[in-house]
Design a protein around this motif. Sequence first.
Motif, PDB file in Angstrom:
ATOM      1  N   HIS A  80       0.835  -1.189   0.000  1.00 16.65           N
ATOM      2  CA  HIS A  80       0.000   0.000   0.000  1.00 16.65           C
ATOM      3  C   HIS A  80       0.877   1.249   0.000  1.00 16.65           C
ATOM      4  O   HIS A  80       2.101   1.174   0.181  1.00 16.65           O
ATOM      5  N   THR A  81       0.246   2.404  -0.182  1.00 13.83           N
ATOM      6  CA  THR A  81       0.989   3.652  -0.349  1.00 13.83           C
ATOM      7  C   THR A  81       1.832   4.034   0.868  1.00 13.83           C
ATOM      8  O   THR A  81       3.004   4.414   0.699  1.00 13.83           O
ATOM      9  N   ASP A  85       5.826   4.687   0.529  1.00 15.34           N
ATOM     10  CA  ASP A  85       6.408   5.985   0.876  1.00 15.34           C
ATOM     11  C   ASP A  85       7.545   5.834   1.883  1.00 15.34           C
ATOM     12  O   ASP A  85       8.598   6.472   1.757  1.00 15.34           O
ATOM     13  N   SER A  97       3.846   4.550  -7.670  1.00 14.53           N
ATOM     14  CA  SER A  97       2.599   3.851  -7.951  1.00 14.53           C
ATOM     15  C   SER A  97       2.059   4.264  -9.309  1.00 14.53           C
ATOM     16  O   SER A  97       2.045   5.449  -9.647  1.00 14.53           O
ATOM     17  N   ARG A 100      -4.032   1.884  -8.523  1.00 14.07           N
ATOM     18  CA  ARG A 100      -4.580   1.284  -7.313  1.00 14.07           C
ATOM     19  C   ARG A 100      -5.122  -0.084  -7.677  1.00 14.07           C
ATOM     20  O   ARG A 100      -5.695  -0.266  -8.751  1.00 14.07           O
TER      21      ARG A 100
END
Length: 261
Positions: A80-81, A85, A97, A100
Amino acid sequence: MRRLFHRLSVAAISFAVSTPAVAETIRVGATSGPHAQILEAVVPVAKSRGLDIKIVEFSDGTMINPATDSGEIDANAFQHTPYLDRQNRDRHLDVVSVARTVLMPITAYSKRHATVAGLPRGGEIAIPNDPTNSGRALKLLEGSGLLRLKPGTGFEATVFDIIDNPNGFRITELEAAQIPRVLADVDLGVINTNYAIRAGLDPRKDALLRENELSDYFCLIGVARRNVEQPWVKTLVESFRSDEVKTFIIGTFKGDILAGW
């Protein structure tokens, strides 16, 4: 002689037209379990669009972004983001990315208690110890009223951000993959869906707490920034986010994993 050349030319053109183009091949990394399983459903869709995907399974997810950044693999689909990060920041990577994909809601389980209300004072709650998922777990616990974090605390919350713990719960941070194995020894365990499924837990039937669909933790397809404009990226994204793959996710995971398209 001219007639012979003409015949050879026509034959060569005919051969070129009838011979299918060689599919482009890319290597896509994922952790074993549901992430790799979903990629297996992407493979035939991508192949029909001229892209040959070789799935590279990793037992250690922390190695996937460095492998993507270095070019050992071309893309990944597992994170996931917030995780991406932090990996970029802490490991000086440049993975971005491009789409999604799915949400694997984080969930909490107990083998000792039937409800959250039944958790005892001073009970032990196990949460993942990696920075992004520990914050995610704490936010889940806060949303369920079990504790309170400092106002404005985001998804990088730590146990030091807890300002109210009325029941005196002991928060134990463990490697995420280990929590299903110690579930019988703690009062509550917050577990990522991919690890829960691999451990035989049913997120819909067994979970006492579950993240909602407004989560910031939808997974993504990651590629090195230098590859963003490569034609295969668009094909990979469209293949993953296809009706065929969505149908597979719905039919296979029965709502435990949610398609983000």
